[in-house]
Design a protein around this motif. Structure first.
Motif, PDB file in Angstrom:
ATOM      1  N   ARG A  13      -3.842   0.712  -4.358  1.00  0.00           N
ATOM      2  CA  ARG A  13      -3.690   1.652  -3.244  1.00  0.00           C
ATOM      3  C   ARG A  13      -2.544   1.259  -2.333  1.00  0.00           C
ATOM      4  NH1 ARG A  13      -6.193   5.990  -4.991  1.00  0.00           N
ATOM      5  NH2 ARG A  13      -8.208   5.456  -5.818  1.00  0.00           N
ATOM      6  N   ARG A  14      -1.968   2.256  -1.695  1.00  0.00           N
ATOM      7  CA  ARG A  14      -0.883   2.031  -0.742  1.00  0.00           C
ATOM      8  C   ARG A  14      -1.314   2.306   0.699  1.00  0.00           C
ATOM      9  NH1 ARG A  14       4.409   2.194  -3.383  1.00  0.00           N
ATOM     10  NH2 ARG A  14       4.023   2.491  -5.574  1.00  0.00           N
ATOM     11  N   ASN A  15      -2.400   3.027   0.869  1.00  0.00           N
ATOM     12  CA  ASN A  15      -2.887   3.353   2.196  1.00  0.00           C
ATOM     13  C   ASN A  15      -3.708   2.180   2.731  1.00  0.00           C
ATOM     14  OD1 ASN A  15      -3.863   4.501   4.489  1.00  0.00           O
ATOM     15  ND2 ASN A  15      -4.668   6.341   3.494  1.00  0.00           N
ATOM     16  N   ALA A  16      -3.428   1.756   3.951  1.00  0.00           N
ATOM     17  CA  ALA A  16      -4.082   0.582   4.518  1.00  0.00           C
ATOM     18  C   ALA A  16      -5.572   0.805   4.736  1.00  0.00           C
ATOM     19  CB  ALA A  16      -3.403   0.200   5.827  1.00  0.00           C
ATOM     20  N   ILE A  17      -5.969   2.023   5.072  1.00  0.00           N
ATOM     21  CA  ILE A  17      -7.390   2.318   5.271  1.00  0.00           C
ATOM     22  C   ILE A  17      -8.152   2.161   3.952  1.00  0.00           C
ATOM     23  CG2 ILE A  17      -9.052   4.093   5.959  1.00  0.00           C
ATOM     24  CD1 ILE A  17      -7.475   3.246   8.317  1.00  0.00           C
ATOM     25  N   LEU A  18      -7.579   2.649   2.868  1.00  0.00           N
ATOM     26  CA  LEU A  18      -8.236   2.516   1.569  1.00  0.00           C
ATOM     27  C   LEU A  18      -8.292   1.069   1.115  1.00  0.00           C
ATOM     28  CD1 LEU A  18      -6.845   5.644  -0.288  1.00  0.00           C
ATOM     29  CD2 LEU A  18      -9.093   5.306   0.721  1.00  0.00           C
ATOM     30  N   VAL A  39      -4.175  -1.146  12.015  1.00  0.00           N
ATOM     31  CA  VAL A  39      -3.709   0.021  11.256  1.00  0.00           C
ATOM     32  C   VAL A  39      -3.422   1.185  12.204  1.00  0.00           C
ATOM     33  CG1 VAL A  39      -4.439   1.768   9.591  1.00  0.00           C
ATOM     34  CG2 VAL A  39      -4.763  -0.633   9.091  1.00  0.00           C
ATOM     35  N   TYR A  77       0.136   2.937  12.637  1.00  0.00           N
ATOM     36  CA  TYR A  77       0.271   4.369  12.414  1.00  0.00           C
ATOM     37  C   TYR A  77       0.863   5.067  13.637  1.00  0.00           C
ATOM     38  CZ  TYR A  77      -0.820   9.162  11.210  1.00  0.00           C
ATOM     39  OH  TYR A  77      -0.730  10.493  10.935  1.00  0.00           O
ATOM     40  N   SER A 129       2.992   6.307   9.719  1.00  0.00           N
ATOM     41  CA  SER A 129       2.444   6.190   8.377  1.00  0.00           C
ATOM     42  C   SER A 129       1.678   4.876   8.282  1.00  0.00           C
ATOM     43  CB  SER A 129       3.563   6.212   7.335  1.00  0.00           C
ATOM     44  OG  SER A 129       3.048   5.932   6.059  1.00  0.00           O
ATOM     45  N   SER A 130       0.644   4.874   7.443  1.00  0.00           N
ATOM     46  CA  SER A 130      -0.086   3.635   7.210  1.00  0.00           C
ATOM     47  C   SER A 130       0.179   3.112   5.799  1.00  0.00           C
ATOM     48  CB  SER A 130      -1.582   3.852   7.427  1.00  0.00           C
ATOM     49  OG  SER A 130      -2.069   4.795   6.502  1.00  0.00           O
ATOM     50  N   ASP A 131       1.340   3.447   5.259  1.00  0.00           N
ATOM     51  CA  ASP A 131       1.738   3.005   3.926  1.00  0.00           C
ATOM     52  C   ASP A 131       2.015   1.511   3.950  1.00  0.00           C
ATOM     53  OD1 ASP A 131       2.493   2.980   1.303  1.00  0.00           O
ATOM     54  OD2 ASP A 131       4.465   3.883   1.651  1.00  0.00           O
ATOM     55  N   ILE A 132       1.383   0.771   3.050  1.00  0.00           N
ATOM     56  CA  ILE A 132       1.512  -0.684   3.040  1.00  0.00           C
ATOM     57  C   ILE A 132       2.915  -1.112   2.634  1.00  0.00           C
ATOM     58  CG2 ILE A 132       0.691  -2.774   1.887  1.00  0.00           C
ATOM     59  CD1 ILE A 132      -2.042  -1.586   1.914  1.00  0.00           C
TER      60      ILE A 132
END
Length: 123
Positions: free
Chosen positions: A24-29, A81, A85, A90-93
């Motif tokens: 995953r690239r999203n920090a929340i995920l 995060v 954001y 964006s929250s992209d890692i």
């Protein structure tokens, strides 16, 4: 109680969480995947505590400690995060690598940093 059933479930949960962290690239995920991995560890701790019939219930006590640590990790992680954001949009890692401080590329051999050429040009 058979130990194999919760152990297999814990392995499946842990592998799912590991895939989520790596893919995953999203920090929340990614934070949710870490929580999934911690829950797999908690399941193993409780299952082995029941299987060993520990009179002190050390596995269950350690599970409560792990839950407290996971709650603190999620609270701090979500705060970071949300700040990233808010600042970046964006929250992209992969884009978080840009947050690292850049040191001078042309450091001297003795370890002293060289002055910035842009600062000298404007001074």
């Amino acid at each position: 109680m058979h130990l194999a059933y919760p152990a297999v479930l814990a392995v499946l949960l842990f592998c799912t969480g590991l895939y989520g962290v790596l893919a995953r690239r999203n920090a929340i995920l990614v934070l949710m995947s870490v929580e999934l991995m911690l829950n797999a560890v908690n399941l193993n701790l409780v299952a082995f505590d029941v299987w060993l019939r520990d009179s002190l219930h050390a596995g269950q006590a350690l599970t409560l400690f792990t839950i407290a640590i996971a709650a603190a990790e999620i609270g701090i992680g979500l705060a970071i995060v949300l700040l990233v954001y808010r600042n970046r949009g964006s929250s992209d890692i992969d884009r978080l690598r840009d947050l690292a401080e850049k040191t001078g590329e042309a450091d001297a051999a003795d370890g002293t940093p060289q002055p910035d050429t842009k600062a000298e040009a404007t001074a």
